[in-house]
Enzyme design. Sequence first.
Site, PDB file in Angstrom:
ATOM      1  N   ASP A 152       0.811  -1.221   0.000  1.00 13.08           N
ATOM      2  CA  ASP A 152       0.000   0.000   0.000  1.00 13.08           C
ATOM      3  C   ASP A 152       0.841   1.265   0.000  1.00 13.08           C
ATOM      4  O   ASP A 152       0.565   2.212  -0.737  1.00 13.08           O
ATOM      5  CB  ASP A 152      -0.916   0.031   1.235  1.00 13.08           C
ATOM      6  CG  ASP A 152      -2.010  -1.009   1.181  1.00 13.08           C
ATOM      7  OD1 ASP A 152      -2.363  -1.454   0.071  1.00 13.08           O
ATOM      8  OD2 ASP A 152      -2.519  -1.379   2.253  1.00 13.08           O
ATOM      9  N   GLU A 176      -1.123 -22.666  21.206  1.00 15.25           N
ATOM     10  CA  GLU A 176      -2.404 -23.361  21.068  1.00 15.25           C
ATOM     11  C   GLU A 176      -3.471 -22.508  20.397  1.00 15.25           C
ATOM     12  O   GLU A 176      -4.544 -23.018  20.047  1.00 15.25           O
ATOM     13  CB  GLU A 176      -2.882 -23.851  22.438  1.00 15.25           C
ATOM     14  CG  GLU A 176      -1.996 -24.958  22.998  1.00 15.25           C
ATOM     15  CD  GLU A 176      -2.570 -25.593  24.255  1.00 15.25           C
ATOM     16  OE1 GLU A 176      -3.779 -25.422  24.514  1.00 15.25           O
ATOM     17  OE2 GLU A 176      -1.811 -26.255  24.975  1.00 15.25           O
ATOM     18  N   HIS A 181      -6.788  -4.401  -2.860  1.00 19.65           N
ATOM     19  CA  HIS A 181      -7.113  -3.692  -1.621  1.00 19.65           C
ATOM     20  C   HIS A 181      -7.381  -2.239  -1.996  1.00 19.65           C
ATOM     21  O   HIS A 181      -6.692  -1.674  -2.840  1.00 19.65           O
ATOM     22  CB  HIS A 181      -5.969  -3.793  -0.615  1.00 19.65           C
ATOM     23  CG  HIS A 181      -6.217  -3.102   0.692  1.00 19.65           C
ATOM     24  ND1 HIS A 181      -7.429  -3.178   1.353  1.00 19.65           N
ATOM     25  CD2 HIS A 181      -5.418  -2.318   1.462  1.00 19.65           C
ATOM     26  CE1 HIS A 181      -7.352  -2.472   2.480  1.00 19.65           C
ATOM     27  NE2 HIS A 181      -6.149  -1.946   2.558  1.00 19.65           N
TER      28      HIS A 181
END
Length: 340
Positions: free
Chosen positions: A82, A230, A107
């Site tokens: 960007d 996790e 985008h």
Amino acid sequence: MVKMYYEADVKQEVLRGKTIAIIGYGSQGHAQAQNLRDSGYKVVVGLRPGKSWDVAAKDGFEVLTVAEATKRADVVQILMPDERQAQVYRDEIAPNLKSGAALCFSHGFNIHYAQIVPPADVDVIMAAPKSPGHLVRRVYQEGFGVPGLIAIYQDATGNAKDLALAYSSGIGCTKAGVIETSFREETETDLFGEQAVLCGGASELVKAGFDTLVEAGYAPEIAYFECLHELKLIVDLMYEGGLARMRYSISDTAEYGDYSTGRRIITDETRKEMKKVLAEIQDGTFARNWILENQANRPGFTSRRRLESEHGIEVVGEQLRGMMSWINKDTKKEEVKIGQ
């Protein structure tokens, strides 16, 4: 309800015989270029000299300067970061853009915040896969596609929507389904998701949990496993089947803890702050700050990046990930693909 489009909605003839210039050969650039080529379209890659030039050439593409690629192209897909797009557009794309051509983005930042102001005689479209580049490529090679978005900012030729759908088909997205949106909606929701949930929110939540356990005397290694490692297991369950699938798959103890504790962490004050974050995206405050940060050569960004790299979770994480050969292997495999 949003409008969905599939292969049956595509008029591929609007893109046949046209030259597509992919500007940039990073995560999305390499995937979109190769998928389009494999779909039978003529693709050139526009780059500045550097590593990516050599990679694209090795992948069999004709690699040109950005200016030369733009001169040759009927569709110019800008897939650079960007913060680099506006200058490259002004210096190399705008002077060489053909009347009746199409500017394409994955985008909407630079269009929505007027860092790129296209001429009135070109189409301005979006074709945005909702997956990282390596997955866009891999799923295409398996004969499928990832979901995507299309948007029309400017329809100079009367064919902009058909062109966006044909391009999306070329990269595989219409096999899964494409949703029509707007440049504003895509930009604002994408930035909000990154800042409040996926990146800013998640990283601060992980660090806060890690710090709480370590400060209470627990081993940093155990804190890392519980608060960061996790997380992927839980996110994968959400990805596959939503929150319900995740809650079905975890233990009843974990599910009860979810219900009884979640709103103590994400409080009404947190939700109010989320609304402030969204307002700053909507009114241009975030965009202005990011543009100015880049113009000043990123002093705050660079400093914060360094400080974050020194956090305890990074130190212990590097040691523990050294035990996980599958992670090191996967990271190495994609290293070239995600570099700009």
